[in-house]
Design a protein around this motif. Structure first.
Motif, PDB file in Angstrom:
ATOM      1  N   UNK A 169      47.951  33.916  54.780  1.00  0.00           N
ATOM      2  CA  UNK A 169      47.396  35.065  54.087  1.00  0.00           C
ATOM      3  C   UNK A 169      46.606  34.659  52.857  1.00  0.00           C
ATOM      4  N   UNK A 170      47.068  33.607  52.192  1.00  0.00           N
ATOM      5  CA  UNK A 170      46.369  33.115  51.010  1.00  0.00           C
ATOM      6  C   UNK A 170      45.005  32.546  51.377  1.00  0.00           C
ATOM      7  N   UNK A 171      44.963  31.762  52.467  1.00  0.00           N
ATOM      8  CA  UNK A 171      43.685  31.208  52.914  1.00  0.00           C
ATOM      9  C   UNK A 171      42.693  32.320  53.225  1.00  0.00           C
ATOM     10  N   UNK A 172      43.174  33.392  53.836  1.00  0.00           N
ATOM     11  CA  UNK A 172      42.296  34.521  54.151  1.00  0.00           C
ATOM     12  C   UNK A 172      41.820  35.221  52.881  1.00  0.00           C
ATOM     13  N   UNK A 173      42.701  35.308  51.870  1.00  0.00           N
ATOM     14  CA  UNK A 173      42.275  35.863  50.575  1.00  0.00           C
ATOM     15  C   UNK A 173      41.147  35.034  49.982  1.00  0.00           C
ATOM     16  N   UNK A 174      41.307  33.717  50.025  1.00  0.00           N
ATOM     17  CA  UNK A 174      40.290  32.821  49.469  1.00  0.00           C
ATOM     18  C   UNK A 174      38.998  32.901  50.277  1.00  0.00           C
ATOM     19  N   UNK A 175      39.141  32.995  51.603  1.00  0.00           N
ATOM     20  CA  UNK A 175      37.957  33.152  52.448  1.00  0.00           C
ATOM     21  C   UNK A 175      37.232  34.449  52.164  1.00  0.00           C
ATOM     22  N   UNK A 176      38.006  35.513  51.932  1.00  0.00           N
ATOM     23  CA  UNK A 176      37.389  36.797  51.608  1.00  0.00           C
ATOM     24  C   UNK A 176      36.657  36.726  50.270  1.00  0.00           C
ATOM     25  N   UNK A 177      37.250  36.011  49.308  1.00  0.00           N
ATOM     26  CA  UNK A 177      36.599  35.852  48.002  1.00  0.00           C
ATOM     27  C   UNK A 177      35.264  35.128  48.152  1.00  0.00           C
ATOM     28  N   UNK A 178      35.245  34.058  48.961  1.00  0.00           N
ATOM     29  CA  UNK A 178      33.993  33.326  49.192  1.00  0.00           C
ATOM     30  C   UNK A 178      32.983  34.199  49.926  1.00  0.00           C
ATOM     31  N   UNK A 179      33.458  34.940  50.925  1.00  0.00           N
ATOM     32  CA  UNK A 179      32.562  35.818  51.679  1.00  0.00           C
ATOM     33  C   UNK A 179      31.982  36.908  50.776  1.00  0.00           C
ATOM     34  N   UNK A 180      32.806  37.441  49.883  1.00  0.00           N
ATOM     35  CA  UNK A 180      32.309  38.463  48.951  1.00  0.00           C
ATOM     36  C   UNK A 180      31.207  37.884  48.060  1.00  0.00           C
TER      37      UNK A 180
END
Length: 274
Positions: A169-180
């Motif tokens: 879940x943390x990796x997905x949070x970080x991926x979402x931050x980069x995507x944003x």
């Protein structure tokens, strides 16, 4: 007056850490109101504090959330994705605030949480630690600064061998931050690992790579690779206490808030100064 907390998933690693942190007053202003897990959980009907390796809590581990959920101020949930979706309608009806640290939720389960948030205050996050939430902020800022400059984003996460979901879940949070930061839709650019002959890396792609082994609490690195240089932003958790303390801080914050879906960024704005 103390905030009355129910720990859901109380027999698990995170559940026991939460109970210990409450009993040791790592976050002031909390009272353990209930400890709930499945009917076959080890130690059922025993004192939850003793099971967590700390002083007696005067609260036993039970399997029926209905005994304590309606009278609590906040439910802190580190159970499982099936339990989250199954409990969502009744938590919504009770109006009890809900902090969810359970990861691996699919779209249908997230929809159940979103429906509950129409009736009660919910904090949902893939990671509750202060450091990770600050890292997400930094990753988004970095990606926004590097947008359209040819930097490829890859995320490497490492966890213990018992972890069930991947990417974390943390990796997905970080991926979402980069995507944003890049103004991308994460679902359109996410690639989980590579094998065979995937061909050259396309311009719009965020790669996720999961390592599992031993007792690693949680390591995450966001790699932004350009031509001639490599930028890495990393976080290493050395104790589960950081996740528990963050979740309990969120519990104090969300108690009494209006019904809606919140993030840890909302809960930690006053701490992070964002």
């Amino acid at each position: 007056m103390a905030v009355k907390v129910v720990v859901l998933g109380a027999a698990g690693r995170m559940g026991k850490t939460l109970i210990r942190c409450i009993m040791e007053e790592k976050v002031p202003g909390l009272e353990l109101h209930g400890a709930v897990d499945l009917w076959d959980a080890p130690g059922l009907n025993a004192d939850a504090g003793v099971l967590a390796g700390t002083k007696a809590a005067g609260v036993n581990l039970i399997s029926n959330l209905e005994e304590v959920g309606p009278s609590a101020d906040v439910i802190v949930d580190f159970s499982g994705h099936f339990g989250v979706a199954g409990n969502a309608p009744r938590i919504a009806e009770w109006g009890t605030a809900w902090v969810i640290g359970t990861t691996g939720l699919n779209d249908e389960e997230i929809a159940a949480v979103e429906a509950a948030a129409e009736k009660t205050a919910v904090v949902l996050s893939g990671n509750m630690s202060l450091g990770i939430n600050l890292l997400c902020h930094l990753v988004e800022l970095g990606a926004r600064s590097l947008k359209d400059k040819g930097y490829d984003v890859e995320i490497i996460e490492r966890h213990h061998g018992l972890k069930k979901d991947s990417p974390s879940g943390t990796a997905l949070m970080l991926g979402q931050a980069a995507a944003d930061g890049y103004d991308w839709d994460l679902k359109e650019v996410q690639v989980d690992g590579r094998t065979g002959l995937p061909g050259e890396r396309p311009e719009k792609e965020i790669g996720f790579h999961a390592v599992r082994g031993g007792d690693i609490v949680g390591d995450h690195t966001v790699m932004m690779a350009g031509v001639g240089e490599l930028l890495e932003l990393s976080h290493r958790a050395t104790s589960r206490d950081v996740f528990a303390i963050g979740a309990l801080q969120a519990a104090v914050w969300v108690a009494g808030k209006e019904a809606r879906l919140y993030t840890m960024k909302d809960a930690m704005k006053h701490v992070l100064g964002l």
